[in-house]
Design an enzyme around this catalytic site. Structure first.
Site, PDB file in Angstrom:
ATOM      1  N   HIS A  27       0.836  -1.196   0.000  1.00 40.65           N
ATOM      2  CA  HIS A  27       0.000   0.000   0.000  1.00 40.65           C
ATOM      3  C   HIS A  27       0.872   1.248   0.000  1.00 40.65           C
ATOM      4  O   HIS A  27       2.087   1.187   0.104  1.00 40.65           O
ATOM      5  CB  HIS A  27      -0.876   0.033   1.261  1.00 40.65           C
ATOM      6  CG  HIS A  27      -2.002  -0.953   1.259  1.00 40.65           C
ATOM      7  ND1 HIS A  27      -3.314  -0.595   1.034  1.00 40.65           N
ATOM      8  CD2 HIS A  27      -2.009  -2.291   1.469  1.00 40.65           C
ATOM      9  CE1 HIS A  27      -4.084  -1.668   1.106  1.00 40.65           C
ATOM     10  NE2 HIS A  27      -3.311  -2.712   1.360  1.00 40.65           N
ATOM     11  N   GLU A  73       3.061   0.039   4.214  1.00 45.24           N
ATOM     12  CA  GLU A  73       2.698   1.362   3.687  1.00 45.24           C
ATOM     13  C   GLU A  73       4.008   1.989   3.237  1.00 45.24           C
ATOM     14  O   GLU A  73       4.833   2.410   4.048  1.00 45.24           O
ATOM     15  CB  GLU A  73       2.036   2.213   4.767  1.00 45.24           C
ATOM     16  CG  GLU A  73       0.680   1.721   5.215  1.00 45.24           C
ATOM     17  CD  GLU A  73      -0.458   2.118   4.280  1.00 45.24           C
ATOM     18  OE1 GLU A  73      -0.175   2.660   3.190  1.00 45.24           O
ATOM     19  OE2 GLU A  73      -1.619   1.865   4.646  1.00 45.24           O
TER      20      GLU A  73
END
Length: 267
Positions: free
Chosen positions: A155, A231
């Protein structure tokens, strides 16, 4: 975009916890080659089975068709811990409009190619960047069904906080099964270390030292395989947005994630 559509940055919610132990798990990856038989033995040589190739499930977050299917991605699905949450979201984007789902897909493909070149069996939770979903519970199920040695969700975040930058890696905490304990913590630590070694700074605004344990991520909560979510950085930060929007920058992210996975697998 429809008013009811969930446009979400990836990293809302959850409380930071102390960084985990970074001791890598033991690996049973020693190669088992053909057996040798003495010339004095009359029976034919019977080769031992080659080592079982390890499976890695890559989960590129979101999907390119989510924005045009609000009803489908807004439906509630199991999220673990007795909770539900929307099937999926659209993800975020850079201020110039480069989407997170495209970034996730591209990086996952690069990681997958590098792992396959090392003999890893690579599977994906989605097969294109033009579809819808799958829902977060289905993504977790695919990792479980594959009996993956590692599940890595890719992500990027979208914080508008001033100066927010850097990566973080999450795992399910408190753990709900044995795989979410030590194995997932080790996987998260190896990914964190590889990203730092690759020159990427830990997050300045979420977690501690690049690690951000969470209880609210369905893909992690529902996994019974070692699983972590990366992330890669903040798409609203100009410098990180520029890196994510370029092919060389995405390759650098992919190289670091690949290195972390290979370290965890003992390859």
């Amino acid at each position: 975009m429809a008013g009811s559509l969930l446009l979400a940055a990836c990293s809302s919610g959850g409380a930071a916890a102390p960084a985990p132990s970074l001791t890598a798990p033991s690996s049973s990856s020693d190669f088992v080659g053909p057996s040798s038989v003495s010339s004095a033995v009359a029976s034919p040589t019977v080769p031992l089975p080659a080592k079982v190739r390890k499976v890695v499930m890559l989960d590129p977050g979101h999907n390119g068709g989510n924005a045009s299917h609000p009803a489908e991605i807004n439906k509630q699905v199991p999220a673990g811990r007795g909770e539900t949450k929307p099937c999926n979201t659209t993800g975020t984007s850079t201020r110039a409009g480069y989407t997170e789902h495209a970034f996730n897909w591209d990086v996952a493909q690069r990681v997958g190619a590098a792992l396959a070149a090392r003999g890893v069996v690579v599977q994906y939770t989605r097969d294109s960047d033009a579809g819808v979903g799958p829902c977060v519970d289905k993504r977790a199920a695919r990792g479980n069904e594959s009996d993956a040695a590692a599940v890595v969700s890719i992500h990027a975040d979208g914080s508008d906080s001033a100066g927010a930058r850097g990566f973080h890696v999450s795992y399910s905490n408190p753990s709900l099964n044995a795989a979410q304990g030590g194995p997932s913590i080790d996987l998260a630590g190896d990914l964190r270390d590889a990203l730092r070694s690759g020159g990427f700074p830990p997050s300045t605004y979420l977690g501690a030292n690049g690690i951000y344990p969470r209880a609210d991520l369905a893909g992690l909560n529902l996994s019974n395989r070692p699983a972590a979510l990366v992330e890669c950085g903040n798409m609203r930060n100009p410098a990180e947005a520029a890196a994510m929007s370029s092919a060389p920058g995405r390759q650098q992210y992919a190289d670091a994630i690949t290195a972390g996975i290979l370290r965890y697998l003992g390859l």
